[in-house]
Design a protein around this motif. Structure first.
Motif, PDB file in Angstrom:
ATOM      1  N   THR A 221      -0.501   3.165   3.654  1.00 24.37           N
ATOM      2  CA  THR A 221      -1.582   4.002   4.152  1.00 24.37           C
ATOM      3  C   THR A 221      -2.585   3.165   4.933  1.00 24.37           C
ATOM      4  OG1 THR A 221      -1.363   5.528   2.283  1.00 24.37           O
ATOM      5  CG2 THR A 221      -3.433   5.594   3.515  1.00 24.37           C
ATOM      6  N   TYR A 222      -2.912   3.637   6.126  1.00 16.94           N
ATOM      7  CA  TYR A 222      -3.940   3.016   6.960  1.00 16.94           C
ATOM      8  C   TYR A 222      -5.118   3.989   6.972  1.00 16.94           C
ATOM      9  CZ  TYR A 222       0.095   0.371   8.711  1.00 16.94           C
ATOM     10  OH  TYR A 222       1.216  -0.411   8.818  1.00 16.94           O
ATOM     11  N   GLY A 223      -6.274   3.561   6.492  1.00 17.98           N
ATOM     12  CA  GLY A 223      -7.363   4.520   6.423  1.00 17.98           C
ATOM     13  C   GLY A 223      -8.729   3.886   6.295  1.00 17.98           C
ATOM     14  N   ASP A 224      -9.737   4.707   6.553  1.00 18.22           N
ATOM     15  CA  ASP A 224     -11.135   4.336   6.361  1.00 18.22           C
ATOM     16  C   ASP A 224     -11.904   5.616   6.073  1.00 18.22           C
ATOM     17  OD1 ASP A 224     -11.432   5.603   8.854  1.00 18.22           O
ATOM     18  OD2 ASP A 224     -11.415   3.709   9.944  1.00 18.22           O
ATOM     19  N   ALA A 225     -13.232   5.558   6.174  1.00 13.75           N
ATOM     20  CA  ALA A 225     -14.047   6.721   5.852  1.00 13.75           C
ATOM     21  C   ALA A 225     -13.804   7.889   6.807  1.00 13.75           C
ATOM     22  CB  ALA A 225     -15.525   6.340   5.877  1.00 13.75           C
ATOM     23  N   GLY A 226     -13.269   7.589   7.993  1.00 16.88           N
ATOM     24  CA  GLY A 226     -13.062   8.640   8.978  1.00 16.88           C
ATOM     25  C   GLY A 226     -11.741   9.375   8.863  1.00 16.88           C
ATOM     26  N   GLY A 227     -10.778   8.784   8.198  1.00 16.45           N
ATOM     27  CA  GLY A 227      -9.478   9.431   8.079  1.00 16.45           C
ATOM     28  C   GLY A 227      -8.409   8.437   7.668  1.00 16.45           C
ATOM     29  N   ALA A 228      -7.171   8.933   7.543  1.00 16.61           N
ATOM     30  CA  ALA A 228      -6.074   8.079   7.107  1.00 16.61           C
ATOM     31  C   ALA A 228      -4.760   8.582   7.682  1.00 16.61           C
ATOM     32  CB  ALA A 228      -6.004   8.040   5.580  1.00 16.61           C
ATOM     33  N   TRP A 229      -3.810   7.661   7.768  1.00 15.09           N
ATOM     34  CA  TRP A 229      -2.455   7.998   8.191  1.00 15.09           C
ATOM     35  C   TRP A 229      -1.485   7.262   7.276  1.00 15.09           C
ATOM     36  CZ3 TRP A 229       1.080   4.510  10.893  1.00 15.09           C
ATOM     37  CH2 TRP A 229       2.305   5.129  11.194  1.00 15.09           C
ATOM     38  N   VAL A 230      -0.464   7.982   6.810  1.00 17.42           N
ATOM     39  CA  VAL A 230       0.518   7.427   5.889  1.00 17.42           C
ATOM     40  C   VAL A 230       1.798   7.115   6.660  1.00 17.42           C
ATOM     41  CG1 VAL A 230       1.865   7.791   3.793  1.00 17.42           C
ATOM     42  CG2 VAL A 230      -0.467   8.710   3.951  1.00 17.42           C
ATOM     43  N   ARG A 231       2.219   5.874   6.592  1.00 20.42           N
ATOM     44  CA  ARG A 231       3.414   5.401   7.305  1.00 20.42           C
ATOM     45  C   ARG A 231       4.587   5.251   6.348  1.00 20.42           C
ATOM     46  NH1 ARG A 231       3.809  -0.626  10.078  1.00 20.42           N
ATOM     47  NH2 ARG A 231       5.933  -0.445  10.939  1.00 20.42           N
ATOM     48  N   ARG A 232       5.693   5.810   6.695  1.00 18.97           N
ATOM     49  CA  ARG A 232       6.912   5.663   5.904  1.00 18.97           C
ATOM     50  C   ARG A 232       7.503   4.283   6.152  1.00 18.97           C
ATOM     51  NH1 ARG A 232      10.703   5.261   2.967  1.00 18.97           N
ATOM     52  NH2 ARG A 232      12.416   6.747   2.643  1.00 18.97           N
ATOM     53  N   ILE A 233       7.791   3.543   5.086  1.00 19.19           N
ATOM     54  CA  ILE A 233       8.378   2.213   5.187  1.00 19.19           C
ATOM     55  C   ILE A 233       9.871   2.327   4.903  1.00 19.19           C
ATOM     56  CG2 ILE A 233       8.381  -0.140   4.294  1.00 19.19           C
ATOM     57  CD1 ILE A 233       5.856   0.651   5.872  1.00 19.19           C
ATOM     58  N   ALA A 234      10.667   2.203   5.955  1.00 16.36           N
ATOM     59  CA  ALA A 234      12.105   2.451   5.831  1.00 16.36           C
ATOM     60  C   ALA A 234      12.909   1.193   5.511  1.00 16.36           C
ATOM     61  CB  ALA A 234      12.637   3.086   7.117  1.00 16.36           C
ATOM     62  N   LYS A 235      12.348   0.013   5.829  1.00 18.99           N
ATOM     63  CA  LYS A 235      13.134  -1.209   5.688  1.00 18.99           C
ATOM     64  C   LYS A 235      12.376  -2.289   4.910  1.00 18.99           C
ATOM     65  CE  LYS A 235      16.613   0.423   7.987  1.00 18.99           C
ATOM     66  NZ  LYS A 235      17.884   0.725   7.281  1.00 18.99           N
ATOM     67  N   PRO A 236      12.195  -2.105   3.587  1.00 17.09           N
ATOM     68  CA  PRO A 236      11.569  -3.170   2.798  1.00 17.09           C
ATOM     69  C   PRO A 236      12.484  -4.390   2.731  1.00 17.09           C
ATOM     70  CG  PRO A 236      12.493  -1.504   1.352  1.00 17.09           C
ATOM     71  CD  PRO A 236      12.607  -0.963   2.753  1.00 17.09           C
ATOM     72  N   VAL A 237      11.887  -5.536   2.494  1.00 21.02           N
ATOM     73  CA  VAL A 237      12.653  -6.773   2.392  1.00 21.02           C
ATOM     74  C   VAL A 237      13.144  -6.944   0.957  1.00 21.02           C
ATOM     75  CG1 VAL A 237      12.568  -9.283   2.618  1.00 21.02           C
ATOM     76  CG2 VAL A 237      11.370  -7.831   4.276  1.00 21.02           C
ATOM     77  N   ALA A 238      14.413  -7.229   0.798  1.00 17.51           N
ATOM     78  CA  ALA A 238      15.001  -7.382  -0.528  1.00 17.51           C
ATOM     79  C   ALA A 238      14.271  -8.443  -1.340  1.00 17.51           C
ATOM     80  CB  ALA A 238      16.480  -7.744  -0.401  1.00 17.51           C
ATOM     81  N   GLY A 239      14.020  -8.125  -2.597  1.00 21.43           N
ATOM     82  CA  GLY A 239      13.400  -9.073  -3.509  1.00 21.43           C
ATOM     83  C   GLY A 239      11.890  -9.149  -3.445  1.00 21.43           C
ATOM     84  N   THR A 240      11.259  -8.329  -2.593  1.00 17.57           N
ATOM     85  CA  THR A 240       9.792  -8.403  -2.458  1.00 17.57           C
ATOM     86  C   THR A 240       9.066  -7.219  -3.085  1.00 17.57           C
ATOM     87  OG1 THR A 240       9.667  -7.213  -0.329  1.00 17.57           O
ATOM     88  CG2 THR A 240      10.112  -9.589  -0.248  1.00 17.57           C
ATOM     89  N   VAL A 241       9.777  -6.166  -3.473  1.00 18.79           N
ATOM     90  CA  VAL A 241       9.123  -4.949  -3.944  1.00 18.79           C
ATOM     91  C   VAL A 241       8.728  -5.081  -5.410  1.00 18.79           C
ATOM     92  CG1 VAL A 241       9.333  -2.457  -4.249  1.00 18.79           C
ATOM     93  CG2 VAL A 241      10.444  -3.566  -2.293  1.00 18.79           C
ATOM     94  N   VAL A 242       7.435  -4.854  -5.677  1.00 19.63           N
ATOM     95  CA  VAL A 242       6.912  -4.844  -7.046  1.00 19.63           C
ATOM     96  C   VAL A 242       6.211  -3.505  -7.272  1.00 19.63           C
ATOM     97  CG1 VAL A 242       6.707  -7.326  -7.380  1.00 19.63           C
ATOM     98  CG2 VAL A 242       4.880  -6.100  -6.215  1.00 19.63           C
ATOM     99  N   VAL A 243       6.323  -2.953  -8.479  1.00 12.80           N
ATOM    100  CA  VAL A 243       5.857  -1.599  -8.764  1.00 12.80           C
ATOM    101  C   VAL A 243       4.984  -1.584 -10.009  1.00 12.80           C
ATOM    102  CG1 VAL A 243       6.604   0.756  -9.315  1.00 12.80           C
ATOM    103  CG2 VAL A 243       7.928  -0.613  -7.701  1.00 12.80           C
ATOM    104  N   SER A 244       3.992  -0.694 -10.007  1.00 17.78           N
ATOM    105  CA  SER A 244       3.164  -0.464 -11.194  1.00 17.78           C
ATOM    106  C   SER A 244       3.011   1.030 -11.421  1.00 17.78           C
ATOM    107  CB  SER A 244       1.790  -1.123 -11.045  1.00 17.78           C
ATOM    108  OG  SER A 244       1.019  -0.460 -10.048  1.00 17.78           O
ATOM    109  N   VAL A 245       2.776   1.407 -12.676  1.00 16.74           N
ATOM    110  CA  VAL A 245       2.512   2.800 -13.041  1.00 16.74           C
ATOM    111  C   VAL A 245       1.219   2.834 -13.834  1.00 16.74           C
ATOM    112  CG1 VAL A 245       3.317   4.809 -14.350  1.00 16.74           C
ATOM    113  CG2 VAL A 245       4.949   3.448 -13.028  1.00 16.74           C
ATOM    114  N   ASP A 246       0.253   3.565 -13.318  1.00 12.49           N
ATOM    115  CA  ASP A 246      -1.083   3.636 -13.928  1.00 12.49           C
ATOM    116  C   ASP A 246      -1.673   2.253 -14.174  1.00 12.49           C
ATOM    117  OD1 ASP A 246      -1.704   6.295 -13.856  1.00 12.49           O
ATOM    118  OD2 ASP A 246      -1.192   6.712 -15.943  1.00 12.49           O
ATOM    119  N   GLY A 247      -1.458   1.361 -13.212  1.00 13.58           N
ATOM    120  CA  GLY A 247      -2.059   0.031 -13.270  1.00 13.58           C
ATOM    121  C   GLY A 247      -1.307  -0.991 -14.079  1.00 13.58           C
ATOM    122  N   LEU A 248      -0.175  -0.615 -14.675  1.00 21.13           N
ATOM    123  CA  LEU A 248       0.613  -1.544 -15.478  1.00 21.13           C
ATOM    124  C   LEU A 248       1.888  -1.913 -14.726  1.00 21.13           C
ATOM    125  CD1 LEU A 248       0.288   0.125 -19.011  1.00 21.13           C
ATOM    126  CD2 LEU A 248      -1.043  -1.783 -18.064  1.00 21.13           C
TER     127      LEU A 248
END
Length: 212
Positions: free
Chosen positions: A116-143
């Motif tokens: 998401t690219y955004g500020d107080a004026g608005g935002a745009w959500v970009r779909r990421i189609a090609k993540p790099v293998a081994g770099t993705v980290v995930v959290s759920v409710d901050g954990l």
């Protein structure tokens, strides 16, 4: 994404690349001096020029070989945007708190990666189609989530939670990652100029983003 090769344009050959996001906006000037503006494209589309400047014969040949293997503009490939290639700012390291990619409902297991690219004026959500293998980290409710609890599809750009680890209703799912841009050659011809006996240049190598 059809007609795509999961290979990356050589990073060292991309030095000096220029380009960035492109949008299309229709602007109509009214008789009262005001304007009507309308976005022709819902999403931006990135455009680059990876012209090599002066290169060794070996580097020029590598570009030609890559171009031929893609058969010009027929097959897409991965390209590293020199400025925007992470879920965070350029000087930071990706964190599992970087981007909100969804909210759990207790049943949904697959979450597309977005930025998401955004500020107080608005935002745009970009779909990421090609993540790099081994770099993705995930959290759920901050954990942080154990990497064994989800699988990343680096071809489609999704994170899929395993049975028993699906985010509960109302849980905010976040992710951090590095990513490439899916592009193709915007030309079917490469012009090589040999400036010296053992060096030369390719003045222009235009690339255009392939939207998922």
């Amino acid at each position: 994404m059809t007609g795509f090769h999961e290979v990356q344009f050589p990073l060292r050959l991309a030095l000096g690349t220029s380009g960035g996001p492109v949008r299309r906006t229709d602007i109509v000037s009214l008789s009262n001096g005001r304007e009507n503006r309308n976005a022709r494209w819902r999403d931006s589309r990135r455009s680059y020029d990876a012209g090599s400047g002066i290169r060794s014969i070996g580097d020029l040949y590598e570009v030609l070989a890559f171009f031929e293997a893609r058969r010009g503009g027929l097959y897409g490939f991965r390209f590293r945007d020199p400025l925007d290639w992470k879920s965070c700012a350029p000087g930071e390291a990706p964190s599992d708190m970087d981007q909100v990619i969804g909210t759990g409902d207790g049943a949904t297991a697959v979450f597309p990666l977005v930025k998401t690219y955004g500020d107080a004026g608005g935002a745009w959500v970009r779909r990421i189609a090609k993540p790099v293998a081994g770099t993705v980290v995930v959290s759920v409710d901050g954990l942080a989530v154990d990497p064994e609890a989800y699988a990343v599809d680096v071809v489609a750009g999704t994170a899929t939670f395993a049975a028993g680890h699906v985010p509960p209703a109302g849980a905010v799912v976040r992710a951090g990652f590095a990513f490439d841009v899916p592009v193709r050659f915007a030309i079917d011809r490469i012009d090589v100029s040999l400036a010296h006996f053992d060096a030369g240049r390719i003045p222009s190598i235009p690339l255009t983003e392939i939207l998922p």
